[in-house]
Design an enzyme around this catalytic site. Structure first.
Site, short mmCIF file in Angstrom:
data_model
loop_
_atom_site.label_atom_id
_atom_site.label_comp_id
_atom_site.label_asym_id
_atom_site.label_seq_id
_atom_site.Cartn_x
_atom_site.Cartn_y
_atom_site.Cartn_z
N HIS A 128 -23.28 -36.06 5.64
CA HIS A 128 -22.14 -36.70 5.00
C HIS A 128 -22.32 -38.22 4.99
O HIS A 128 -22.79 -38.81 5.98
CB HIS A 128 -20.84 -36.33 5.73
CG HIS A 128 -20.57 -34.86 5.72
ND1 HIS A 128 -20.87 -34.04 6.79
CD2 HIS A 128 -20.02 -34.06 4.77
CE1 HIS A 128 -20.51 -32.80 6.51
NE2 HIS A 128 -20.00 -32.79 5.27
N SER A 159 -17.83 -29.81 1.22
CA SER A 159 -17.33 -30.86 2.11
C SER A 159 -17.63 -32.26 1.58
O SER A 159 -16.89 -33.20 1.84
CB SER A 159 -17.95 -30.68 3.50
OG SER A 159 -19.36 -30.72 3.44
N ASP A 162 -24.06 -37.52 10.80
CA ASP A 162 -24.69 -36.21 10.97
C ASP A 162 -25.86 -35.97 10.03
O ASP A 162 -26.45 -34.89 10.04
CB ASP A 162 -23.65 -35.09 10.78
CG ASP A 162 -22.97 -35.16 9.43
OD1 ASP A 162 -23.39 -35.98 8.59
OD2 ASP A 162 -22.02 -34.39 9.21
#
Length: 937
Positions: A417, A238, A414
């Site tokens: 990221h 991600s 979070d």
């Protein structure tokens, strides 16, 4: 030439030069030290006198040359020591005259005489030696003693430090810095890509500064042009997906982050044929290996750029176990040879894992710790760098994202990221790594090879090399001649016999010496801005970086002030001062990047307009008073304005229009010359006999204004004129003359305003309407107070308007018409009060004399990348770097000013016969010396 410290307010040098004062002209002027009263040593600036003394003004960069002469001062010390004995008086005179004999031991003797003077009882001023006028009205010894202490202290400083010694110190600094940077590059490597990918820091909050080089911010069109027909692949988890989105948004800002987050995401720009793919492989395992292995086959089209990286999923799924780390090492070991094979034909980057903000991590991510991430990064670096045994790995480590994340991870939503601004920075770094070597942006020095030498640059290098060799030959011959002519002792009488042969310096030797010095200076220019020897950094504007230096130089300028030699409006010292402080403000504006702050930009536009105002005022005054329209005058001005720029165009491979201000003042000088030289030639002498000629001159000015208006609002006609050969070769930039039209149009009226102001002022002066005596207001008290009030209000009104500007384009449209308001307001405020007109800042005036060289040299040896960045001579210490680079920069500018002056006198002499006589005199003297040597004399 000594670097004299100007006296503080209230203290003035009590002596005057033996020779007459330098005349004032609108040309470029050779410069001297900060103080107008230059003691101790003779002036080094040589050259013929220029006319224009009556006007007391200059052009945008005026010129006058200093006649060689000795300024003998120290009479106060001599008078003070008169009672101490004739021997000490002679010693004081010797020290004051700057002779080696007096200077050698003058320090101790000077202070002994000062103490003797302090012990004397106070005397009334009429009995004192020549002292400052402020002291002459005092019947106490305190002011006299302070002035004497100041003069003796200044003499001591001049004895140990001069402009010549400053230049020697600057040369030594350049050699040491060049050696240090060469050694550093040999030890650490010369690849700026490694610095871009691995090191840097934040300037402020969001501006990333790579170590030792500049990063270009790519626009959409530039990115598409670079990546046309290219395929870029991102492989990973991600975090790599985030980097993919940021990279794509450089090409297409409207691209939205949507779709299957745990799947492949394609992007294609059909217009530019750019293809960017994200391939979802969150772990380094067999799936990622198979994807990479396919690309290694010869029959498959390979991506031009591959960006890969993964680790956090392995930590999360296996709960941070040591077995997972061991498996990671095995998997990346099997992938490393495939990546190395791909790196031979494609650019392959392995992205190291960014740190996390553990406090914000959710419960199912708590096992992802920075300790685990560091272990995975160490494994990746160790394995990938050792994949090739005998050579350096071709797989590049993208580790700079770690440094970026360390500064910005606290802004994460979070804890895992990165925020969007950090991702954009990483994506822009990737774009610089790949595209800089393709597009070669001026302000993108990272990953950009040194440009190859052009043919004309090679020829210039040969010319300067031959000049250096030629000068060395002349120097050796002269030195041998000096040794053979050295006085010898007569054995019978014991007296020295002096050889009567005196070989004068030939113009050819001066020419070779000038080109020799210029060649060394141009080598420094090339090293700074073309050879990638020294480092470069991006500019970053803050209010403190602009306003604090401004306050500092204003304090220095106010502290160093002296009385003017004349009190006319815009006298020579005042215009030098005006140019000096404006040039210093413009330099600070450029190095601080203040163009991004619109109020500062608008005020700087007024300063540029003020230079052009002086061009119109100075050149009009000269032609109006002197009526000298000869070709010598034109050639001298054009040479002084353009010599340095032409040399830089050759050495630095830049078009003439790149140095936009010099073409601007050159064209305006020619406009002024043609306007006044065309029939009927109207000058002040002719107009004084018949007022009708004043009306004729006004008609000429009106016609000039009409032509200016026509060209300003007819871009097509303007471009047609300057697109004609050979004008197009001088004024085109990037294939068109739009930049030249924009620059010319931005200040189109101010030169006309300067000419009109000069005409009105000289007419009022001729009719004795103005009171220009020392300490007298310019007009009667009521009129002076009224005009002063209007001027202050107008000055502040313009500043308020400029500070409230919201749109640069709209403000630029109004600027040509309103800039003259603040210029005239400043002139009136500076000249209406008699006391203000009678003093000037010698600190600012010194810089004003070399303002042309300062403006041009800043492009390459103070700033960097053609003014887009900042030259870094001393990395890691911005304050010390600015001090050292500024010191070298000012010394170089001063030396170029003297070189230009010397060459102007030789290449464009006022009297050709005098130059021929000088050559003939030197040849005869040299031949006679050779005959004497052969005869054994």
């Amino acid at each position: 030439m000594p670097l004299t410290l100007p006296p503080p307010a209230g203290a003035h040098d009590p002596v005057t030069p033996e020779g007459h004062q330098e005349p004032v002209t609108p040309e470029h002027r050779a410069s001297g030290p900060p103080s107008q009263a230059q003691p101790l040593l003779r002036q080094e600036a040589k050259g013929e006198e220029e006319e224009g003394e009556e006007t007391g003004v200059q052009g945008a960069w005026g010129t006058a040359t200093a006649e060689p002469g000795w300024r003998v001062w120290g009479k106060a010390a001599e008078a003070a020591a008169a009672e101490e004995g004739q021997g000490e008086a002679r010693g004081a005179a010797a020290a004051g005259s700057g002779s080696p004999a007096g200077g050698a031991g003058g320090g101790r003797g000077s202070w002994r005489r000062l103490l003797a003077w302090l012990r004397r009882p106070p005397q009334c001023c009429p009995c004192a030696a020549p002292l400052p006028r402020s002291a002459a009205h005092c019947c106490h010894g305190g002011t006299k003693m302070a002035a004497l202490a100041y003069n003796l202290g200044k003499r001591e400083i001049n004895h140990y430090f001069s402009v010549r010694s400053a230049k020697v110190l600057a040369l030594v600094a350049v050699l040491l810095l060049a050696a240090c940077h060469l050694a550093s590059r040999r030890y650490r490597g010369n690849d700026s890509c490694e610095y871009l990918l691995s090191s840097g820091r934040f300037l402020g909050e969001k501006v990333w500064q790579p170590h030792s080089c500049m990063m270009h911010k790519y626009k959409i069109s530039e990115a598409k042009n670079c990546l046309v027909d290219k395929h870029i692949a991102f492989i990973g988890d991600s975090r790599i997906r985030q980097l993919f989105y940021s990279f794509v948004k450089i090409i297409n800002p409207q691209f939205k982050e949507e779709g299957n987050k745990h799947g492949n995401i394609p992007f294609e720009d059909k217009i530019s044929s750019v293809k960017v793919d994200f391939l979802w492989h969150p772990e380094v395992n067999g799936s990622m290996k198979q994807c990479i292995k396919v690309w290694t086959e010869d029959s498959v089209a390979k991506p031009h750029v591959i960006v890969a990286g993964a680790a956090t999923w392995s930590i999360k799924i296996h709960n941070g176990s040591n077995e997972a780390l061991s498996q990671y090492k095995m998997n990346i070991t099997s992938i490393a040879p495939l990546l190395e094979k791909l790196a031979k034909t494609s650019d392959v980057y392995w992205v190291l894992q960014d740190p996390v903000y553990e406090d914000l991590l959710s419960e199912n991510r708590k096992m992802i710790t920075n300790e685990k991430i560091d272990a995975y990064n160490e494994a990746a670096v160790s394995i990938l760098n050792s994949s090739t045994r005998n050579s350096k790995s071709n797989v590049k480590m993208f580790s700079v994202s770690k440094l970026i994340a360390q500064e910005t991870i606290t802004e994460s939503l979070d804890g895992l990221h990165l925020p969007e601004s950090s991702r954009e920075t990483s994506a822009m770094i990737l774009m610089n790594v790949y595209c800089n070597k393709i597009l070669k942006p001026v302000d993108g020095s990272c990953c950009q090879p040194r440009p190859p030498l052009t043919l004309i640059q090679k020829l210039a290098a040969c010319f300067f090399t031959l000049s250096i060799i030629g000068y060395l030959i002349f120097y050796i011959i002269h030195r041998n001649t000096h040794r053979k002519n050295k006085p010898c002792t007569d054995l019978e009488s014991g007296e020295e016999k002096k050889n009567i042969i005196n070989t004068s310096v030939s113009p050819l030797e001066i020419l070779l010496q000038s080109f020799c010095k210029l060649g060394l200076i141009m080598a420094y220019f090339y090293m700074c801005d073309r050879a990638n020897l020294f480092m470069k950094e991006n500019k970053f504007y803050t209010h403190s970086t602009f306003f604090i230096p401004i306050i500092y130089i204003l304090v220095l300028g106010v502290f160093y002030n002296e009385n003017t030699k004349e009190t006319k409006v815009l006298n020579r010292e005042q215009t030098d001062e005006w140019k000096g402080w404006m040039q210093l403000v413009i330099l600070i504006y450029h190095i601080s990047g203040a163009s991004t702050f619109l109020p500062v930009y608008m005020h700087i536009r007024v300063l540029v307009a003020a230079y052009l105002f002086q061009t119109g005022y100075g050149h009009f005054s000269y032609f109006w008073i002197k009526g000298d329209f000869g070709i010598h005058r034109v050639c001298q001005v054009l040479f002084r304005l353009n010599f340095l720029v032409v040399v830089l165009c050759i050495v630095m491979d830049r078009p003439y229009q790149f140095y936009y201000f010099v073409p601007l003042v050159t064209v305006w000088f020619m406009v002024i010359y043609v306007t006044l030289a065309l029939w009927p030639q109207i000058i002040q002498k002719k107009a004084n006999g018949n007022c009708f000629w004043h009306f004729g001159l006004l008609l000429k000015l009106a016609f000039l204004l009409l032509c200016i208006c026509f060209l300003a609002y007819s871009q097509g006609a303007f471009e047609k004129i300057f697109s004609l050969w050979p004008l197009s070769k001088c004024f085109e930039l990037k294939g068109n003359v739009y930049e030249w039209w924009f620059r010319w149009r931005l200040d189109r009226y101010v030169v006309f305003h300067g000419m009109l102001f000069a005409f009105i002022y000289l007419a009022l002066q001729k009719r004795q309407v103005l009171s220009e005596g020392k300490g007298e207001p310019l007009f009667s008290n009521k009129i002076s107070n009224f005009l002063l009030f209007i001027s202050v209000v107008s000055f502040l009104t313009y500043s308020i308007w400029a500070s409230s500007c919201k749109n640069k384009a709209e403000c630029n449209e109004l600027h040509p018409s309103v800039s003259v308001v603040q210029i005239l307001a400043f002139i009136l405020i500076r000249n209406i009060p008699g006391y203000a007109r009678s003093v000037y800042s010698s600190f600012f005036a010194w810089f004003g004399k070399i303002s042309l060289e300062l403006f041009i040299c800043q492009y390459h040896i103070w700033l960097a990348a053609d003014t887009r960045g900042i030259l870094v001579l001393i990395p890691g210490n911005p304050m010390l770097n600015i001090i050292v680079s500024t010191f070298i920069f000012v010394c170089v500018a001063h030396e170029i000013s003297q070189i230009t002056n010397d060459l102007a006198q030789i290449i464009i002499p006022k009297d050709n016969s005098s130059l021929l006589k000088s050559y003939r005199r030197w040849i005869i003297s040299y031949n006679l010396h050779c005959r004497n040597n052969k005869a054994g004399i």
